[in-house]
Design a protein around this motif. Structure first.
Motif, PDB file in Angstrom:
ATOM      1  N   HIS A 213     -53.089  42.150 -35.751  1.00  0.00           N
ATOM      2  CA  HIS A 213     -54.376  41.434 -35.708  1.00  0.00           C
ATOM      3  C   HIS A 213     -55.024  41.392 -37.082  1.00  0.00           C
ATOM      4  CE1 HIS A 213     -58.178  39.998 -34.090  1.00  0.00           C
ATOM      5  NE2 HIS A 213     -58.787  40.964 -34.758  1.00  0.00           N
ATOM      6  N   GLU A 214     -54.983  42.531 -37.795  1.00  0.00           N
ATOM      7  CA  GLU A 214     -55.609  42.582 -39.110  1.00  0.00           C
ATOM      8  C   GLU A 214     -54.904  41.670 -40.111  1.00  0.00           C
ATOM      9  OE1 GLU A 214     -58.353  43.930 -39.897  1.00  0.00           O
ATOM     10  OE2 GLU A 214     -58.732  45.001 -38.034  1.00  0.00           O
ATOM     11  N   LEU A 215     -53.594  41.539 -39.977  1.00  0.00           N
ATOM     12  CA  LEU A 215     -52.844  40.707 -40.902  1.00  0.00           C
ATOM     13  C   LEU A 215     -52.912  39.233 -40.535  1.00  0.00           C
ATOM     14  CD1 LEU A 215     -49.681  42.936 -41.442  1.00  0.00           C
ATOM     15  CD2 LEU A 215     -51.441  42.418 -43.134  1.00  0.00           C
ATOM     16  N   ARG A 216     -53.078  38.958 -39.249  1.00  0.00           N
ATOM     17  CA  ARG A 216     -53.090  37.569 -38.813  1.00  0.00           C
ATOM     18  C   ARG A 216     -54.286  36.814 -39.371  1.00  0.00           C
ATOM     19  NH1 ARG A 216     -52.470  38.228 -33.551  1.00  0.00           N
ATOM     20  NH2 ARG A 216     -54.713  38.304 -33.140  1.00  0.00           N
ATOM     21  N   LYS A 251     -55.782  40.420 -52.172  1.00  0.00           N
ATOM     22  CA  LYS A 251     -56.100  41.800 -52.569  1.00  0.00           C
ATOM     23  C   LYS A 251     -56.398  42.657 -51.342  1.00  0.00           C
ATOM     24  CE  LYS A 251     -57.995  40.847 -57.196  1.00  0.00           C
ATOM     25  NZ  LYS A 251     -59.212  40.913 -58.043  1.00  0.00           N
ATOM     26  N   SER A 252     -57.148  42.075 -50.404  1.00  0.00           N
ATOM     27  CA  SER A 252     -57.476  42.809 -49.177  1.00  0.00           C
ATOM     28  C   SER A 252     -56.209  43.152 -48.391  1.00  0.00           C
ATOM     29  CB  SER A 252     -58.430  41.988 -48.314  1.00  0.00           C
ATOM     30  OG  SER A 252     -58.690  42.640 -47.094  1.00  0.00           O
ATOM     31  N   MET A 253     -55.288  42.178 -48.298  1.00  0.00           N
ATOM     32  CA  MET A 253     -54.021  42.429 -47.608  1.00  0.00           C
ATOM     33  C   MET A 253     -53.198  43.479 -48.346  1.00  0.00           C
ATOM     34  SD  MET A 253     -52.827  38.614 -46.418  1.00  0.00           S
ATOM     35  CE  MET A 253     -51.306  39.282 -45.747  1.00  0.00           C
ATOM     36  N   SER A 254     -53.243  43.444 -49.668  1.00  0.00           N
ATOM     37  CA  SER A 254     -52.510  44.440 -50.452  1.00  0.00           C
ATOM     38  C   SER A 254     -53.051  45.842 -50.191  1.00  0.00           C
ATOM     39  CB  SER A 254     -52.621  44.108 -51.941  1.00  0.00           C
ATOM     40  OG  SER A 254     -51.981  45.093 -52.724  1.00  0.00           O
ATOM     41  N   ASP A 255     -54.386  45.958 -50.112  1.00  0.00           N
ATOM     42  CA  ASP A 255     -54.983  47.256 -49.791  1.00  0.00           C
ATOM     43  C   ASP A 255     -54.548  47.732 -48.409  1.00  0.00           C
ATOM     44  OD1 ASP A 255     -56.265  47.279 -52.214  1.00  0.00           O
ATOM     45  OD2 ASP A 255     -58.156  46.470 -51.428  1.00  0.00           O
ATOM     46  N   LEU A 256     -54.553  46.806 -47.455  1.00  0.00           N
ATOM     47  CA  LEU A 256     -54.150  47.167 -46.098  1.00  0.00           C
ATOM     48  C   LEU A 256     -52.702  47.639 -46.074  1.00  0.00           C
ATOM     49  CD1 LEU A 256     -54.527  47.289 -43.029  1.00  0.00           C
ATOM     50  CD2 LEU A 256     -53.999  44.842 -42.933  1.00  0.00           C
ATOM     51  N   ILE A 257     -51.829  46.908 -46.735  1.00  0.00           N
ATOM     52  CA  ILE A 257     -50.410  47.275 -46.757  1.00  0.00           C
ATOM     53  C   ILE A 257     -50.207  48.609 -47.456  1.00  0.00           C
ATOM     54  CG2 ILE A 257     -48.150  46.609 -47.665  1.00  0.00           C
ATOM     55  CD1 ILE A 257     -49.007  43.685 -47.214  1.00  0.00           C
ATOM     56  N   ASN A 258     -50.927  48.819 -48.558  1.00  0.00           N
ATOM     57  CA  ASN A 258     -50.820  50.108 -49.264  1.00  0.00           C
ATOM     58  C   ASN A 258     -51.280  51.270 -48.385  1.00  0.00           C
ATOM     59  OD1 ASN A 258     -49.792  48.980 -51.609  1.00  0.00           O
ATOM     60  ND2 ASN A 258     -51.833  48.659 -52.514  1.00  0.00           N
ATOM     61  N   ASN A 259     -52.350  51.038 -47.621  1.00  0.00           N
ATOM     62  CA  ASN A 259     -52.830  52.081 -46.718  1.00  0.00           C
ATOM     63  C   ASN A 259     -51.814  52.381 -45.624  1.00  0.00           C
ATOM     64  OD1 ASN A 259     -55.255  52.443 -48.065  1.00  0.00           O
ATOM     65  ND2 ASN A 259     -56.352  50.937 -46.818  1.00  0.00           N
ATOM     66  N   VAL A 378     -66.226  52.001 -35.052  1.00  0.00           N
ATOM     67  CA  VAL A 378     -67.364  52.202 -34.155  1.00  0.00           C
ATOM     68  C   VAL A 378     -68.127  50.904 -33.990  1.00  0.00           C
ATOM     69  CG1 VAL A 378     -69.531  53.453 -33.820  1.00  0.00           C
ATOM     70  CG2 VAL A 378     -67.524  54.642 -34.779  1.00  0.00           C
ATOM     71  N   ASP A 379     -68.386  50.220 -35.095  1.00  0.00           N
ATOM     72  CA  ASP A 379     -69.093  48.934 -35.094  1.00  0.00           C
ATOM     73  C   ASP A 379     -68.166  47.905 -35.718  1.00  0.00           C
ATOM     74  OD1 ASP A 379     -70.726  46.748 -35.313  1.00  0.00           O
ATOM     75  OD2 ASP A 379     -72.464  47.855 -36.088  1.00  0.00           O
ATOM     76  N   THR A 380     -67.479  47.139 -34.870  1.00  0.00           N
ATOM     77  CA  THR A 380     -66.470  46.199 -35.361  1.00  0.00           C
ATOM     78  C   THR A 380     -67.078  45.135 -36.265  1.00  0.00           C
ATOM     79  OG1 THR A 380     -65.218  46.550 -33.329  1.00  0.00           O
ATOM     80  CG2 THR A 380     -64.632  44.631 -34.652  1.00  0.00           C
ATOM     81  N   VAL A 381     -68.228  44.604 -35.861  1.00  0.00           N
ATOM     82  CA  VAL A 381     -68.853  43.527 -36.637  1.00  0.00           C
ATOM     83  C   VAL A 381     -69.254  44.029 -38.017  1.00  0.00           C
ATOM     84  CG1 VAL A 381     -70.788  41.914 -36.736  1.00  0.00           C
ATOM     85  CG2 VAL A 381     -69.625  42.354 -34.551  1.00  0.00           C
ATOM     86  N   ARG A 382     -69.910  45.211 -38.052  1.00  0.00           N
ATOM     87  CA  ARG A 382     -70.365  45.750 -39.329  1.00  0.00           C
ATOM     88  C   ARG A 382     -69.177  46.111 -40.217  1.00  0.00           C
ATOM     89  NH1 ARG A 382     -74.964  47.994 -41.545  1.00  0.00           N
ATOM     90  NH2 ARG A 382     -74.612  49.665 -43.068  1.00  0.00           N
ATOM     91  N   SER A 383     -68.101  46.623 -39.596  1.00  0.00           N
ATOM     92  CA  SER A 383     -66.921  46.990 -40.372  1.00  0.00           C
ATOM     93  C   SER A 383     -66.299  45.771 -41.034  1.00  0.00           C
ATOM     94  CB  SER A 383     -65.896  47.689 -39.473  1.00  0.00           C
ATOM     95  OG  SER A 383     -66.408  48.907 -38.994  1.00  0.00           O
ATOM     96  N   ARG A 384     -66.245  44.668 -40.308  1.00  0.00           N
ATOM     97  CA  ARG A 384     -65.666  43.450 -40.887  1.00  0.00           C
ATOM     98  C   ARG A 384     -66.555  42.917 -42.008  1.00  0.00           C
ATOM     99  NH1 ARG A 384     -61.338  41.879 -38.208  1.00  0.00           N
ATOM    100  NH2 ARG A 384     -61.052  42.456 -36.029  1.00  0.00           N
ATOM    101  N   GLN A 385     -67.871  43.049 -41.829  1.00  0.00           N
ATOM    102  CA  GLN A 385     -68.777  42.568 -42.868  1.00  0.00           C
ATOM    103  C   GLN A 385     -68.637  43.392 -44.144  1.00  0.00           C
ATOM    104  OE1 GLN A 385     -72.593  42.751 -40.991  1.00  0.00           O
ATOM    105  NE2 GLN A 385     -72.333  40.806 -39.881  1.00  0.00           N
ATOM    106  N   THR A 386     -68.368  44.691 -43.985  1.00  0.00           N
ATOM    107  CA  THR A 386     -68.244  45.557 -45.158  1.00  0.00           C
ATOM    108  C   THR A 386     -66.812  45.653 -45.663  1.00  0.00           C
ATOM    109  OG1 THR A 386     -68.034  47.450 -43.659  1.00  0.00           O
ATOM    110  CG2 THR A 386     -70.235  46.961 -44.505  1.00  0.00           C
ATOM    111  N   GLY A 387     -65.902  44.945 -45.003  1.00  0.00           N
ATOM    112  CA  GLY A 387     -64.520  44.892 -45.484  1.00  0.00           C
ATOM    113  C   GLY A 387     -63.660  46.060 -45.078  1.00  0.00           C
ATOM    114  N   GLY A 388     -64.053  46.797 -44.052  1.00  0.00           N
ATOM    115  CA  GLY A 388     -63.260  47.960 -43.639  1.00  0.00           C
ATOM    116  C   GLY A 388     -62.167  47.598 -42.658  1.00  0.00           C
TER     117      GLY A 388
END
Length: 427
Positions: A213-216, A251-259, A378-388
């Motif tokens: 889901h995160e990669l899609r 860059k965001s995808m690269s961070d996700l893959i690295n994690n 915990v807060d999906t909307v806030r996490s997406r807004q902050t890039g987590g």
């Protein structure tokens, strides 16, 4: 799939334990037979020796003489030594039958001294005319190192056979019942053994689904921006904006893959003997410089409570730094303007404690047991807004556990949270 695996485990457990049980039952039955037969033979031998002691040795013409008071072996009258004696037969030194008491039967030729189990036609009183198993002993009658004759004494094996029949009946009924209990136990133990695997499988499924889901979403964003950028540009700034979006998403995808790669690689405890000794005070002080500026930019108070003297610890400096960075990032991200974030280092003779405390929004109690799970928000909307991505705390926990430590959290909704890293101190 897991039901089939559990059933296979139960089958294997039942077969293995059943084989051991059957082998044990067979050995136990064999030992019981040998023990009871030994007792029976000792009784038969004792009876035979008693009879022999009552016999007078020949005085002339090799004829046998008896002591009637001690051993009344007359006609078919059995000796008082044992009323169950089937027969007593006396032979001379040439193995010729001289006399027979009890069941006459058919006197057999003497092969050798010792015990034998034979089957004879029973003609004893109160016995039906049928073949009967008896235990026979043949003894030499010796005086002055000279064999004067032989004696054969036989006792019925009926009591022994009845006892062994009971033992066989017990084993015949007990072994299947025990096997059934073993099967039920195997099914239960198989379920317990499969629980960690089932949980790991469920976590893997959830992890795969979350990662997909995160990669899609970023892949779709890259595709749409690239498609627009490929169109004839009406405005060069619009095309530049699209390309910048692609770069940021990549860059965001690269961070996700690295994690994800980090979580896959750092899944085992570190070899403490190969770790270098680091100064934890110096490591944390280096971190605080950058976060002081970030906290000021967000209008937050950043408090540092670190001792002045060095605190030495065997650890991987880069990994431990990453764990603290993840906790500080979360604290700054979820603390409202005007709030306070505190970094604290505590020491004791046996452990080192790093605390990251904030006065932020807090965590609901029902979410506390899940926040260290991968991709949990915990807060999906806030996490997406902050890039987590929901991986920071999972990575921090895995790093701490690799150092054989613990990462815990205390939080009150609306008041803030305190994350505590506890690592054993070693010389």
């Amino acid at each position: 799939m897991f039901t089939r695996s559990r059933r296979n485990l139960a089958y294997l457990f039942t077969i293995s334990m059943g084989s051991i049980l059957v082998a044990f039952a067979g050995i136990a039955y064999y030992l019981v037979v040998q023990q009871q037969l030994q007792v029976f033979d000792e009784r038969l031998y004792s009876t035979s020796k008693t009879i022999v002691r009552g016999i007078q040795y020949p005085t002339y013409n090799k004829r046998w003489q008896y002591k009637p008071k001690e051993v009344p072996l007359f006609g078919n009258i059995l000796p008082p030594v044992n009323s169950d004696i089937v027969y007593v037969r006396l032979y001379n030194s040439n193995k010729e039958l001289l006399d027979c008491f009890g069941d006459p039967g058919s006197a057999r030729a003497i092969a050798s001294s010792g015990f034998q189990t034979i089957k004879i036609n029973s003609n004893r009183p109160k016995r039906t005319a049928e073949r009967e198993w008896v235990r026979e002993i043949t003894l030499k009658i010796i005086q002055n190192n000279e064999v004067f004759g032989y004696i054969q004494v036989a006792l019925p094996l009926t009591p022994l056979r009845h006892s062994l029949n009971k033992a066989r009946l017990f084993l015949t009924l007990g072994v299947p019942v025990t096997l059934a209990l073993v099967g039920v136990t195997g099914w239960f133990l198989g379920g317990l053994a499969m629980q960690p695997t089932l949980r790991a499988y469920e976590q893997l499924q959830r992890f795969t689904a979350d990662a997909s889901h995160e990669l899609r979403a970023p892949v779709a964003a890259i595709l749409s921006n690239a498609q627009v950028a490929l169109m004839p540009p009406q405005d060069e700034s619009e095309q530049l904006y699209r390309l910048e979006n692609i770069v940021e998403i990549a860059k965001s995808m690269s961070d996700l893959i690295n994690n994800l790669l980090f979580l896959a690689r750092q899944d085992r405890p570190l070899n403490i003997s190969k770790l270098k000794t680091i100064d934890l005070v110096q490591l944390l002080q280096d971190l605080t410089k950058g976060y002081q500026q970030q906290a000021s930019a967000q209008n937050l108070n950043f408090v540092v409570q670190i001792p002045e003297q060095p605190v030495h610890l065997k650890a991987d400096a880069d990994l431990l730094k990453q764990a603290v960075v993840n906790l500080l990032n979360n604290a700054l991200k979820y603390t409202l303007e005007g709030g306070t974030v505190t970094l604290r280092l505590l020491t004791s003779p046996y452990r080192v404690i790093i605390q990251v405390e904030d006065s932020g929004i807090g965590i609901p109690e029902e979410d506390l047991s899940h926040i260290f799970e991968r991709f949990y928000r915990v807060d999906t909307v806030r996490s997406r807004q902050t890039g987590g991505f929901g991986l920071g705390l999972a990575i921090a926990q895995q790093i701490v556990q690799a150092h054989q430590g613990n990462l815990t959290v205390k939080s009150i909704l609306g008041e803030g949270s305190t994350f505590e890293i506890e690592i054993p101190s070693r010389d």
